[in-house]
Design a protein around this motif. Structure first.
Motif, mmCIF file in Angstrom:
data_model
loop_
_atom_site.group_PDB
_atom_site.id
_atom_site.type_symbol
_atom_site.label_atom_id
_atom_site.label_comp_id
_atom_site.label_asym_id
_atom_site.label_seq_id
_atom_site.Cartn_x
_atom_site.Cartn_y
_atom_site.Cartn_z
ATOM 1 N N ASP A 432 0.822 -1.209 0.000
ATOM 2 C CA ASP A 432 0.000 0.000 0.000
ATOM 3 C C ASP A 432 0.855 1.258 0.000
ATOM 4 O OD1 ASP A 432 -2.320 -1.425 -0.017
ATOM 5 O OD2 ASP A 432 -2.538 -1.432 2.172
ATOM 6 N N ILE A 433 0.561 2.148 -0.957
ATOM 7 C CA ILE A 433 1.164 3.470 -0.935
ATOM 8 C C ILE A 433 0.412 4.292 0.120
ATOM 9 C CG2 ILE A 433 1.398 5.616 -2.248
ATOM 10 C CD1 ILE A 433 3.422 3.596 -3.096
ATOM 11 N N ASP A 434 1.170 4.992 0.942
ATOM 12 C CA ASP A 434 0.550 5.770 2.007
ATOM 13 C C ASP A 434 -0.053 7.047 1.428
ATOM 14 O OD1 ASP A 434 -0.249 6.991 4.273
ATOM 15 O OD2 ASP A 434 1.728 7.153 5.204
ATOM 16 N N ASN A 435 -1.330 6.986 1.050
ATOM 17 C CA ASN A 435 -1.982 8.134 0.428
ATOM 18 C C ASN A 435 -2.116 9.332 1.365
ATOM 19 O OD1 ASN A 435 -2.240 6.924 -2.031
ATOM 20 N ND2 ASN A 435 -4.334 6.199 -1.695
ATOM 21 N N THR A 436 -1.964 9.094 2.668
ATOM 22 C CA THR A 436 -2.064 10.220 3.582
ATOM 23 C C THR A 436 -0.906 11.192 3.384
ATOM 24 O OG1 THR A 436 -0.865 9.014 5.327
ATOM 25 C CG2 THR A 436 -3.264 8.846 5.313
ATOM 26 N N ASN A 437 0.153 10.748 2.731
ATOM 27 C CA ASN A 437 1.284 11.624 2.440
ATOM 28 C C ASN A 437 1.171 12.267 1.062
ATOM 29 O OD1 ASN A 437 2.626 11.256 4.873
ATOM 30 N ND2 ASN A 437 3.642 9.390 4.174
ATOM 31 N N ASN A 438 0.047 12.004 0.387
ATOM 32 C CA ASN A 438 -0.217 12.627 -0.908
ATOM 33 C C ASN A 438 0.884 12.373 -1.920
ATOM 34 O OD1 ASN A 438 -2.723 13.670 -0.649
ATOM 35 N ND2 ASN A 438 -2.120 15.806 -0.597
ATOM 36 N N VAL A 439 1.256 11.120 -2.092
ATOM 37 C CA VAL A 439 2.278 10.803 -3.085
ATOM 38 C C VAL A 439 1.687 10.125 -4.318
ATOM 39 C CG1 VAL A 439 4.119 10.659 -1.382
ATOM 40 C CG2 VAL A 439 2.827 8.594 -1.954
ATOM 41 N N PHE A 440 0.388 9.900 -4.331
ATOM 42 C CA PHE A 440 -0.277 9.295 -5.485
ATOM 43 C C PHE A 440 -1.564 10.072 -5.742
ATOM 44 C CE2 PHE A 440 -2.892 5.767 -7.419
ATOM 45 C CZ PHE A 440 -2.156 5.689 -8.591
ATOM 46 N N LEU A 441 -1.565 10.885 -6.803
ATOM 47 C CA LEU A 441 -2.621 11.875 -6.968
ATOM 48 C C LEU A 441 -3.321 11.862 -8.328
ATOM 49 C CD1 LEU A 441 -0.680 14.880 -5.377
ATOM 50 C CD2 LEU A 441 -2.567 13.621 -4.325
ATOM 51 N N PRO A 442 -3.465 10.729 -9.004
ATOM 52 C CA PRO A 442 -4.115 10.783 -10.323
ATOM 53 C C PRO A 442 -5.592 11.148 -10.263
ATOM 54 C CG PRO A 442 -3.826 8.507 -9.644
ATOM 55 C CD PRO A 442 -3.088 9.357 -8.646
ATOM 56 N N PHE A 443 -6.216 10.935 -9.108
ATOM 57 C CA PHE A 443 -7.632 11.257 -8.948
ATOM 58 C C PHE A 443 -7.849 12.479 -8.063
ATOM 59 C CE2 PHE A 443 -7.365 6.657 -9.653
ATOM 60 C CZ PHE A 443 -8.201 6.522 -10.760
ATOM 61 N N GLY A 444 -6.773 13.224 -7.799
ATOM 62 C CA GLY A 444 -6.884 14.337 -6.868
ATOM 63 C C GLY A 444 -6.910 13.819 -5.448
ATOM 64 N N GLU A 445 -7.239 14.691 -4.510
ATOM 65 C CA GLU A 445 -7.292 14.302 -3.095
ATOM 66 C C GLU A 445 -8.127 15.325 -2.348
ATOM 67 O OE1 GLU A 445 -7.605 12.117 -0.842
ATOM 68 O OE2 GLU A 445 -5.677 11.204 -1.359
ATOM 69 N N GLY A 446 -8.605 14.937 -1.178
ATOM 70 C CA GLY A 446 -9.403 15.842 -0.378
ATOM 71 C C GLY A 446 -10.860 15.843 -0.808
ATOM 72 N N PRO A 447 -11.642 16.785 -0.312
ATOM 73 C CA PRO A 447 -13.080 16.819 -0.618
ATOM 74 C C PRO A 447 -13.393 16.884 -2.112
ATOM 75 C CG PRO A 447 -12.596 18.272 1.226
ATOM 76 C CD PRO A 447 -11.271 17.806 0.688
ATOM 77 N N ARG A 448 -12.482 17.446 -2.929
ATOM 78 C CA ARG A 448 -12.767 17.578 -4.351
ATOM 79 C C ARG A 448 -12.064 16.491 -5.178
ATOM 80 N NH1 ARG A 448 -14.854 23.460 -5.895
ATOM 81 N NH2 ARG A 448 -15.396 22.297 -7.767
ATOM 82 N N PHE A 449 -11.761 15.363 -4.574
ATOM 83 C CA PHE A 449 -11.171 14.277 -5.356
ATOM 84 C C PHE A 449 -12.199 13.760 -6.356
ATOM 85 C CE2 PHE A 449 -13.615 11.512 -2.686
ATOM 86 C CZ PHE A 449 -13.700 10.298 -3.348
ATOM 87 N N CYS A 450 -11.756 13.009 -7.352
ATOM 88 C CA CYS A 450 -12.625 12.555 -8.438
ATOM 89 C C CYS A 450 -13.724 11.636 -7.905
ATOM 90 C CB CYS A 450 -11.812 11.832 -9.501
ATOM 91 S SG CYS A 450 -12.804 11.148 -10.837
ATOM 92 N N ILE A 451 -14.970 12.059 -8.042
ATOM 93 C CA ILE A 451 -16.095 11.279 -7.527
ATOM 94 C C ILE A 451 -16.276 9.978 -8.301
ATOM 95 C CG2 ILE A 451 -17.848 12.354 -9.009
ATOM 96 C CD1 ILE A 451 -19.745 12.316 -6.620
ATOM 97 N N GLY A 452 -15.811 9.939 -9.552
ATOM 98 C CA GLY A 452 -15.969 8.749 -10.387
ATOM 99 C C GLY A 452 -14.779 7.813 -10.367
ATOM 100 N N LYS A 453 -13.934 7.912 -9.338
ATOM 101 C CA LYS A 453 -12.713 7.098 -9.265
ATOM 102 C C LYS A 453 -13.002 5.605 -9.389
ATOM 103 C CE LYS A 453 -9.023 5.813 -6.022
ATOM 104 N NZ LYS A 453 -8.396 6.108 -4.707
#
Length: 503
Positions: A432-453
């Motif tokens: 698992d990539i630790d997404n909490t460190n924001n190192v994998f962002l193809p779908f964005g992150e946070g409240p406005r991340f891609c809803i269709g991921k």
């Protein structure tokens, strides 16, 4: 004073005004382009009027973001989009603060969202708060696991048609496939049902009302590229010139399809609980849109969601599948591992077609898709607009109104997080990539991340699982391929090609 003296005085006045105006303009340009220098922030040297946009229509925005990370290997630095100073952020720690922790300071996107273009300005991707929050909440039911399971059944039907079309048109006839186009057909067939409840198959060479719109999405012409570049990068110009996300013809076509479907359902008193039309008609009844002049209309709001779902579902998924096949064609050892994983699942299932739960269990396939998204992220940067003064660190405070761009490629290609970043290594995603460190962002992150991921990932998996069971993938192009210089989001210049070889 005779007429000649008046004429001479007039000329001197005009000359003085022109010289004075020129001096004022030079001072204004100097002040504008000293913005980052005055604040002690390193910046990419601009050229007057254009700022750092001299690359537009000559190279893609993706290439610009990829190259600039090497020129400025810093946590952040400044650039200029025409005359607008923009902060470019390249640190995952700072990205986390902007996208998640301190979202209240960066709730909206920067790109153009003028009301002269309702389909372009009112969709979930572009719309501003507070309407964005309402839309996000109301559209979330479209992507529940139960709904995705049902849609995956259709994705699998379309993937079967895709396998047949490849044999019929490209293997039997010994033709080279344009991957971007053929996978846009696949995603178009799926989205026709997901949005409108229409069962069509352009893959089976049958007429498709949606393909009329979507076939233009796979081609980045000079004009379309210029429109999108201004919308994303110079919103003021886009507003003045009334540029649009969707052409007038496409806008009218979407309206006609949507309301025809809605009318037929009302007349027949039937419902399709699984598609977006049904959800949007319910949303229309819930929307409390102001009736003040200039306020958005409920009809425009719901049509905007249908339009952006079409664009997002087709453009990014088709590009990802194309780059995925290009990568594994040049990495046969990866392809062998992929086939073994999928083939084992097929044997256990005793069926060539894997369902939603089966596809979720294909860990190596997921890793390969993630690695494709890391190296070929559909969107090279994430943008936000600073709503109020924000202290980024001890050295710098972002002023309200300043656009902030997060350079996704600088993070995805950072050796600290991805050793040998230029190498295609899916194994790095098996843990698992630790997404909490924001190192994998193809779908964005946070409240406005891609809803269709999840929808997008399942659409990609369904097609690839069936393709790799039936075909070996061989390279048809050199490994290094160019991006489309007119494209705002990631797009291969010539659509990409591979050779399909029956197993």
């Amino acid at each position: 004073m005779d007429s000649s003296e008046y004429a001479s005085l007039f000329k001197r006045c005009v000359t003085g005004i022109l010289i004075g105006s020129f001096i004022l303009l030079c001072l204004l340009i100097r002040k504008t382009y000293n913005y980052w220098k005055d604040r002690g922030i390193p910046y990419d040297k601009p050229i007057p009027i254009f700022g750092n946009l001299g690359f537009i229509m000559r190279k893609s925005i993706w290439d610009y973001c990829y190259e600039i990370r090497n020129r400025y290997p810093k946590d952040y630095f400044g650039i200029f989009l025409a005359w607008t100073p923009v902060l470019m952020v390249q640190s995952p720690e700072l990205a986390k603060k902007i996208l998640i922790k301190d979202f209240e300071y960066f709730p909206n996107r920067y790109l153009y969202s003028g009301y002269s273009d309702p389909l372009g300005s009112l969709n979930l991707f572009t719309v501003k708060n507070p309407l964005w929050k309402t839309l996000r909440y109301e559209l979330s039911p479209m992507f529940t696991s139960l709904r995705l399971k049902k849609i995956t059944e259709l994705m699998n039907i379309n993937a079967t048609e895709l396998v047949r079309k490849i044999k019929r048109d490209y293997i039997d006839k010994n033709n080279v496939a344009n991957l971007k186009e053929i996978f846009s057909m696949y995603t178009s067939d799926t989205v026709a049902y997901s949005v409108f409840g229409i069962r069509v198959s352009i893959l089976n060479d049958k007429p498709s009302p949606l393909w009329y719109i979507t076939r233009h999405m796979v081609q980045w012409t000079f004009w379309r590229g210029l429109e999108f570049s201004m919308i994303f990068l110079v919103p003021l110009i886009a507003s003045i010139l009334r540029f649009k996300f969707f052409s007038g013809a496409a806008t009218d076509y979407i309206k006609n399809i949507f309301w025809n479907v809605a009318k037929k359902r009302k007349e027949s008193k039937t419902k399709n609980e699984e598609d977006l039309v049904n959800l949007l008609l319910k949303l229309k009844d819930k929307l409390k849109v102001s009736d003040e002049p200039g306020s958005p209309l409920a009809d425009d709001v719901i049509l905007a969601q249908a339009a952006v779902f079409i664009l997002g579902s087709i453009e990014t998924s088709s590009t990802t599948i194309a780059y995925f096949l290009h990568e594994i064609a040049h990495h046969p050892e990866v392809q062998v591992k992929l086939f073994n994983e999928i083939n084992e699942a097929v044997k256990q299932k005793e069926n060539d077609v894997l369902d939603y739960n089966d596809l979720l269990e294909l860990k190596y396939l997921t890793a390969c898709i993630n690695e494709t998204l890391r190296m070929h992220a559909p969107v090279a940067y994430l943008e936000r607009l600073c709503a109020k003064n924000y202290k980024l660190d001890d050295n710098f405070t972002i002023e309200a109104g300043t656009p902030v761009f997060i350079n996704v490629l600088a993070i995805h290609y950072n050796e600290k997080y991805y050793p040998e970043p230029e190498m295609f290594q899916p194994e790095r995603f098996m843990s698992d990539i630790d997404n909490t460190n924001n190192v994998f962002l193809p779908f964005g992150e946070g409240p406005r991340f891609c809803i269709g991921k999840r929808y997008g990932m399942m659409q990609v998996k369904a097609s690839l699982a069936q393709l790799l069971v039936h075909y070996k993938i061989k390279p048809a192009l050199p490994y290094t391929v160019k991006t489309d210089p007119y494209a705002v989001i990631m797009a291969p210049k010539d659509g990409l090609s591979v050779k399909f070889v029956p197993r």
